[in-house]
Motif scaffolding. Structure first.
Motif, PDB file in Angstrom:
ATOM      1  N   HIS A  37       4.176   4.683   5.886  1.00  0.00           N
ATOM      2  CA  HIS A  37       3.097   4.329   4.958  1.00  0.00           C
ATOM      3  C   HIS A  37       1.817   3.887   5.670  1.00  0.00           C
ATOM      4  O   HIS A  37       1.011   3.173   5.095  1.00  0.00           O
ATOM      5  N   PHE A  54      -0.188   4.180   0.423  1.00  0.00           N
ATOM      6  CA  PHE A  54       1.036   4.378  -0.333  1.00  0.00           C
ATOM      7  C   PHE A  54       0.701   4.453  -1.822  1.00  0.00           C
ATOM      8  O   PHE A  54      -0.397   4.123  -2.243  1.00  0.00           O
ATOM      9  N   VAL A 105       2.147   3.545  -5.786  1.00  0.00           N
ATOM     10  CA  VAL A 105       3.079   2.812  -6.640  1.00  0.00           C
ATOM     11  C   VAL A 105       2.720   3.146  -8.081  1.00  0.00           C
ATOM     12  O   VAL A 105       1.590   2.910  -8.511  1.00  0.00           O
ATOM     13  N   VAL A 128       2.054  -3.833   5.884  1.00  0.00           N
ATOM     14  CA  VAL A 128       2.159  -2.804   4.845  1.00  0.00           C
ATOM     15  C   VAL A 128       3.362  -3.075   3.940  1.00  0.00           C
ATOM     16  O   VAL A 128       3.308  -2.835   2.728  1.00  0.00           O
ATOM     17  N   GLU A 129       4.437  -3.601   4.484  1.00  0.00           N
ATOM     18  CA  GLU A 129       5.595  -3.934   3.654  1.00  0.00           C
ATOM     19  C   GLU A 129       5.258  -5.057   2.680  1.00  0.00           C
ATOM     20  O   GLU A 129       5.643  -5.006   1.510  1.00  0.00           O
ATOM     21  N   ARG A 135       3.120  -3.535  -0.088  1.00  0.00           N
ATOM     22  CA  ARG A 135       3.926  -2.755  -1.036  1.00  0.00           C
ATOM     23  C   ARG A 135       4.724  -3.674  -1.959  1.00  0.00           C
ATOM     24  O   ARG A 135       4.803  -3.425  -3.162  1.00  0.00           O
ATOM     25  N   ASP A 136       5.307  -4.721  -1.407  1.00  0.00           N
ATOM     26  CA  ASP A 136       6.071  -5.667  -2.229  1.00  0.00           C
ATOM     27  C   ASP A 136       5.177  -6.302  -3.285  1.00  0.00           C
ATOM     28  O   ASP A 136       5.576  -6.463  -4.441  1.00  0.00           O
ATOM     29  N   VAL A 152       4.382  -3.700  -6.048  1.00  0.00           N
ATOM     30  CA  VAL A 152       5.538  -3.481  -6.922  1.00  0.00           C
ATOM     31  C   VAL A 152       5.740  -4.682  -7.836  1.00  0.00           C
ATOM     32  O   VAL A 152       6.005  -4.533  -9.027  1.00  0.00           O
TER      33      VAL A 152
END
Length: 66
Positions: free
Chosen positions: A10, A22, A24, A45-46, A49-50, A53
């Motif tokens: 990503h 990314f 979503v 990046v994680e 993303r979390d 989401v």
């Protein structure tokens, strides 16, 4: 010039800086991670993303009761 390390999932390189990219729920997110370190970029990046989401699950107006 030595070869660049492989970019994490990503992410992509733009110059010497890693960028996040990314999708979503059909919404695309792109943002500079302001780092050239793949290890740091993977963590950032994680987290992004979390957060995206979680925003999708709770809605845009996440309010606290304070």
């Amino acid at each position: 010039m030595p070869p660049r390390p492989k970019n994490p999932k990503h992410t992509y390189w733009r110059g010497d800086v890693l960028w996040a990219r990314f999708t979503v729920a059909g919404e695309e997110f792109r943002e500079s991670l302001s780092t050239g370190s793949p290890k740091t970029a993977a963590k950032l990046v994680e987290a992004m993303r979390d957060k995206a989401v979680a925003r999708l699950k709770r809605g845009q107006d996440d309010k606290s009761w304070d």
